[in-house]
Scaffold this motif. Structure first.
Motif: not given
Length: 317
Positions: A101-109
């Motif tokens: 896993p390399v990236c986690v991003a805010d899903a709502e935006e």
């Protein structure tokens, strides 16, 4: 950045770094890749947690040797704003060499921006070249993002905004006065003059009717993302050249299409194809200036993953 470091994009970082022109280009590529079979995704799975409360997962892969991951979200009614829903969650991205896993991003935006970007791509492909009047139906978060994305693909000289709250419609029109935006109280009249209509509501019953829509109009159906709630009536679906973001998703969850089909008014073949097939030149989108075209947006996992991958790769660069 260290090799094993997990990159995190919160909502502010997504808004800052995921520009609309970039996202439109990313989503256009993702739609073509989905329809050509380069990407893989499963149908969205949704777990009901009670009225107004849903937990959903959308897994996918951008290619056999490309990044993969999932969007995990909750879709809950907003207790502070009756009739509105919030999509909160995470997009988790893995690299293809070691499966890290390399990236986690805010899903709502990401959802807000990429949904509007996808609508812009579809509008560019399906709306008449001379489309000049845009109707936005709804005043929530998606109204804002669509008002930012759609002017990038057509030169609208009139923007009409309708909402269940005239006060909210007026406030939104004032905010986008630079687009010559104006509020409307008569939705039927507004639909009758629009060249492009975007339905961005949480309506459970039709708010736009086929008899209101003039020949040559392009309609983006965005608000309903599962069976049940419908934003337009069956007459509009029947009279349209109907194109989905994903045929499999539409057959599973495109509420307006399913209501018309289950009433015996149309068959599965009424779905002309996917927007990616139009972009690839495999099928015709608009055939004449008289066609009423409909784009049904349900959202792909690969759209979310492609947007997150763009953020991640841009951060490395």
């Amino acid at each position: 950045m260290k090799r094993d470091e997990l990159t995190i994009f919160d909502s502010e970082a997504v808004r800052e770094k995921l520009s609309y022109p970039d996202c439109i280009a990313v989503v256009r590529k993702a739609m073509k890749a989905l329809s050509s079979g380069e990407t893989r995704q499963l149908l969205r799975t949704m777990l009901s947690l009670g009225p107004g409360r849903t937990f959903a997962q959308m897994p996918g892969a951008l290619g056999e040797h490309d990044m993969f991951g999932t969007k995990t979200i909750s879709v809950f009614a907003d207790p502070r704003s009756p009739g509105l829903r919030r999509h909160r969650g995470l997009v988790v991205l893995f690299e293809p060499e070691e499966g890290r896993p390399v990236c986690v991003a805010d899903a709502e935006e990401i959802t807000h921006i990429r949904t509007a970007a996808a609508t812009a791509v579809a509008t560019d492909a399906l709306a008449r070249a001379d489309a000049r009047t845009l109707l936005i139906v709804g005043t929530g978060g998606q109204a804002h993002t669509h008002l930012k994305a759609l002017p990038l693909v057509r030169d609208f000289d009139r923007v009409i905004i309708w909402g269940r709250s005239p006060e909210k419609a007026a406030a939104l029109a004032a905010e986008y006065a630079h687009l010559n935006a104006e509020p409307a109280t008569d939705l039927r009249a507004a639909a009758g003059v629009a060249d492009v209509i975007c339905t961005l509501t949480t309506a459970s019953e039709p708010v736009v009717r086929g008899e209101w829509v003039k020949p040559g109009t392009h309609v983006n159906l965005v608000g309903s993302s599962g069976p049940g709630p419908v934003e337009v009536d069956s007459a509009l679906v029947v009279n349209s050249r109907y194109i989905a973001d994903s045929r499999a998703s539409a057959l599973d969850a495109a509420a307006e299409f399913l209501v018309a089909r289950d009433s015996g008014l149309i068959e599965d073949a009424h779905i002309v194809g996917e927007i990616g097939e139009v972009l690839l030149g495999r099928i015709e989108g608009r055939r004449s200036d008289q066609d009423i075209t409909v784009y049904k947006s349900l959202g792909h996992a690969v759209q979310d993953l492609a947007a997150a991958a763009h953020l991640y790769r841009s951060s490395l660069a």
